[in-house]
Design a protein around this motif. Structure first.
Motif, mmCIF file in Angstrom:
data_model
loop_
_atom_site.group_PDB
_atom_site.id
_atom_site.type_symbol
_atom_site.label_atom_id
_atom_site.label_comp_id
_atom_site.label_asym_id
_atom_site.label_seq_id
_atom_site.Cartn_x
_atom_site.Cartn_y
_atom_site.Cartn_z
ATOM 1 N N GLN A 1 0.760 -1.221 0.100
ATOM 2 C CA GLN A 1 0.115 0.077 0.169
ATOM 3 C C GLN A 1 0.653 1.132 0.185
ATOM 4 O O GLN A 1 1.724 1.407 0.923
ATOM 5 N N VAL A 2 0.760 1.964 -0.992
ATOM 6 C CA VAL A 2 1.374 3.212 -1.236
ATOM 7 C C VAL A 2 0.897 4.225 -0.090
ATOM 8 O O VAL A 2 -0.096 4.665 0.103
ATOM 9 N N GLN A 3 1.814 5.249 0.617
ATOM 10 C CA GLN A 3 1.497 5.969 1.319
ATOM 11 C C GLN A 3 2.576 7.127 1.168
ATOM 12 O O GLN A 3 3.845 7.010 0.983
ATOM 13 N N ASN A 96 3.078 13.334 -5.135
ATOM 14 C CA ASN A 96 2.493 12.114 -5.968
ATOM 15 C C ASN A 96 3.321 11.270 -6.691
ATOM 16 O O ASN A 96 4.484 12.000 -7.106
ATOM 17 N N MET A 100 0.484 7.594 -10.605
ATOM 18 C CA MET A 100 -0.198 6.837 -9.834
ATOM 19 C C MET A 100 -1.540 7.501 -9.078
ATOM 20 O O MET A 100 -1.072 8.929 -8.710
ATOM 21 N N SER A 101 -2.561 6.946 -8.971
ATOM 22 C CA SER A 101 -3.473 8.095 -8.497
ATOM 23 C C SER A 101 -3.511 7.649 -6.827
ATOM 24 O O SER A 101 -4.544 7.227 -6.345
ATOM 25 N N CYS A 102 -2.524 8.271 -6.009
ATOM 26 C CA CYS A 102 -2.320 8.141 -4.811
ATOM 27 C C CYS A 102 -2.031 9.509 -3.965
ATOM 28 O O CYS A 102 -0.992 9.878 -4.659
ATOM 29 N N TRP A 103 -2.679 10.037 -3.229
ATOM 30 C CA TRP A 103 -2.197 11.368 -2.723
ATOM 31 C C TRP A 103 -2.372 11.154 -1.019
ATOM 32 O O TRP A 103 -3.104 10.249 -0.659
#
Length: 113
Positions: A1-3, A96, A100-103
């Motif tokens: 899981q990207v953090q 970001n 990737m759509s991760c914020w």
């Protein structure tokens, strides 16, 4: 899981400086291009700066010559050195992983005139 965890925002007078930091986990950081984005009230999120795995950088025209993006692969971190800040720079700043759509939660920057 990207953090992604941003820090370093605050209140600064116009013409002042701030350094934002972003710590990333859950990715092989050195393999990923990274970016800083910002969103002002009522506006869409916009790109501020990006940096490739090789250290090549790209900036929005509005911040060229005043902001510097850098990365430290040993620390899994990306930074944004902001100088000569202007009131229109008031926004929530996000880092970001490019593509990737991760914020993260973002960090608030407020510039007083």
């Amino acid at each position: 899981q990207v953090q992604l965890v941003e820090s370093g925002g605050g209140l600064v007078q116009a013409g002042g400086s701030l350094r934002l930091s972003c710590a990333a986990s859950g990715i092989i950081f050195s393999f990923r291009p990274m970016g800083w984005y910002r969103q002002a009230p009522g506006n869409q999120r916009e790109m501020v700066a990006t940096i490739t795995t090789g250290g090549n950088t790209n900036y929005a025209d509005s911040v060229k010559g005043r902001f510097t993006i850098s990365r430290d692969n040993a620390r899994n971190s990306v930074y944004l050195q902001m100088s000569n800040l202007k009131p229109e720079g008031k926004a929530v700043y996000y880092c970001n992983v490019v593509g990737m759509s991760c914020w993260g939660q973002g960090t608030q920057v407020t510039v007083s005139s």
